[in-house]
Design an enzyme around this catalytic site. Structure first.
Site, PDB file in Angstrom:
ATOM      1  N   LYS A  53       0.838  -1.204   0.000  1.00 23.83           N
ATOM      2  CA  LYS A  53       0.000   0.000   0.000  1.00 23.83           C
ATOM      3  C   LYS A  53       0.875   1.257   0.000  1.00 23.83           C
ATOM      4  O   LYS A  53       0.635   2.199  -0.764  1.00 23.83           O
ATOM      5  CB  LYS A  53      -0.932   0.009   1.216  1.00 23.83           C
ATOM      6  CG  LYS A  53      -2.060  -1.012   1.118  1.00 23.83           C
ATOM      7  CD  LYS A  53      -2.792  -1.175   2.457  1.00 23.83           C
ATOM      8  CE  LYS A  53      -3.798  -2.323   2.373  1.00 23.83           C
ATOM      9  NZ  LYS A  53      -4.476  -2.585   3.665  1.00 23.83           N
ATOM     10  N   GLN A  97      -3.958  -1.319   9.800  1.00 24.68           N
ATOM     11  CA  GLN A  97      -3.988  -2.634   9.167  1.00 24.68           C
ATOM     12  C   GLN A  97      -4.606  -3.665  10.122  1.00 24.68           C
ATOM     13  O   GLN A  97      -4.181  -3.782  11.276  1.00 24.68           O
ATOM     14  CB  GLN A  97      -2.562  -3.053   8.765  1.00 24.68           C
ATOM     15  CG  GLN A  97      -2.472  -4.383   8.046  1.00 24.68           C
ATOM     16  CD  GLN A  97      -3.108  -4.346   6.653  1.00 24.68           C
ATOM     17  OE1 GLN A  97      -3.085  -3.325   5.955  1.00 24.68           O
ATOM     18  NE2 GLN A  97      -3.712  -5.451   6.248  1.00 24.68           N
ATOM     19  N   ASP A 120     -10.299   3.623   4.719  1.00 24.16           N
ATOM     20  CA  ASP A 120     -10.797   2.244   4.659  1.00 24.16           C
ATOM     21  C   ASP A 120     -12.324   2.204   4.798  1.00 24.16           C
ATOM     22  O   ASP A 120     -12.933   1.158   4.592  1.00 24.16           O
ATOM     23  CB  ASP A 120     -10.178   1.397   5.789  1.00 24.16           C
ATOM     24  CG  ASP A 120      -8.992   0.556   5.318  1.00 24.16           C
ATOM     25  OD1 ASP A 120      -8.870   0.338   4.095  1.00 24.16           O
ATOM     26  OD2 ASP A 120      -8.211   0.116   6.178  1.00 24.16           O
TER      27      ASP A 120
END
Ligand code: NAP
Length: 292
Positions: A53, A97, A120
């Protein structure tokens, strides 16, 4: 005749072209979008995802920062770090994460993310907006990626029956909400549903987000259905494979490969969300979205 392959790499590249153009436009206004990724512990898969990412963010001209904390970090300390990043005016997009170590209160950590930077789409505010059918917030990346794939291949949702196998907060539930907002009739099945075939065989569009290798077999498919394989598994020989058995290809009308299907779309949508967040938090108008 086999299923038509849905090429996630190709569609993701189109999204990334749009993102690169957006980064150039923002940079011309002295804003270089900045993505911060919090990684906790030493899980190799998580470390690989985070690296990928951060590298991809840099490859499209963004800045990226990885904050790596030890597996023993407490919920309080992690919440404090996430709040500090949320308050940092220099950061546009912020993700933590997952999964977090079992002793950490994941919900508390996610709730500490500023919804305006929640690229997200996992905060209660953004999840709640999606639940209400409001698509103006930041939407979860994998469901957005799936929708963009369906749109890229002219596979409409309106009036179709979409069956989602899996009800995680990351994939299954938000995918179902997004499909509902696009006027599909949606069935969600999970580990207490019993044999899934009686539901999945009715699906015009089937999303497999089960986390079990080759769980969906040809018997589970209505001939001609569009099958989206979200699963990622590494075989003993190091190959990647999905939740859908390869011979589903004989029955389905469309199928996403693993790798090269949903995976590249998830990262592309994360970067697209980051440029959106960079704009929106400055009150600059949103640009037309790529696909979704
Ligand atoms: P998860 O949190 O483990 O959720 C799995 C879901 O599948 C749960 O809702 C579970 O039901 C359901 N399930 C398990 N066994 C089942 C069964 N026998 N019948 C029906 N449903 C069953 O997984 P996730 O985070 O959603 O991820 C799913 C997969 O996608 C994983 O392989 C993950 O690595 C992959 N993934 C890929 C991407 C990408 O970008 N391609 C992104 C995210 C995740 P219960 O709720 O009842 O337990």
């Amino acid at each position: 005749m086999g299923a038509q392959r849905i090429d996630g790499r190709q569609v993701a590249e189109r999204v990334l072209e749009h993102v690169r153009a957006e980064v150039r436009a923002l940079t011309a206004r002295d804003v270089v979008p900045h993505l911060a990724v919090v990684l906790v512990g030493d899980d190799p898969a998580s470390a690989t995802y985070v690296r990928s990412k951060a590298n991809k963010a840099r490859a499209v001209g963004m800045r990226s920062t990885v904050v790596h904390l030890s597996a023993g970090v407490t919920t309080d300390e992690l919440v404090r770090r996430v709040r500090a990043l949320s308050d940092d005016a220099d950061i546009d997009g912020l993700i933590v994460q997952l999964p977090l170590p079992p002793h950490v209160d994941e919900a508390a950590v996610i709730a500490a993310i500023d919804p305006a930077k929640d690229v997200d789409g996992f905060t209660p505010e953004n999840a709640g907006r999606l639940f209400r059918g409001d698509l103006g917030g930041l939407l979860p990346c994998t469901p957005r990626g799936i929708l963009a794939l369906l749109q890229a291949y002219d596979l409409p949702l309106a009036g179709r029956h979409a069956v989602v196998v899996g009800r995680s907060n990351i994939v299954g539930k938000p995918a179902a909400q997004l499909f509902l907002a696009h006027h599909a009739t949606v069935t969600v099945v999970h580990s207490r549903s019993g044999p899934v075939g009686r539901y999945t065989r009715q699906a015009d569009i089937l999303v497999a987000a089960v986390g079990k290798r080759h769980f969906i077999t040809p018997d589970d498919i209505k001939p001609g259905a569009a099958v989206i394989d979200v699963g990622i598994h590494r075989t003993e020989t190091g190959q990647l494979t999905g939740d859908v058995a390869p011979d589903v290809e004989q029955v389905a009308g469309w199928l996403t490969p693993v790798p090269g299907g949903v995976g590249p779309m998830t990262v592309a949508m994360l970067l697209d969300n980051t440029v959106r967040a960079a704009r929106l938090r400055r009150g600059w108008h949103d640009v037309a979205r790529t696909g979704v």
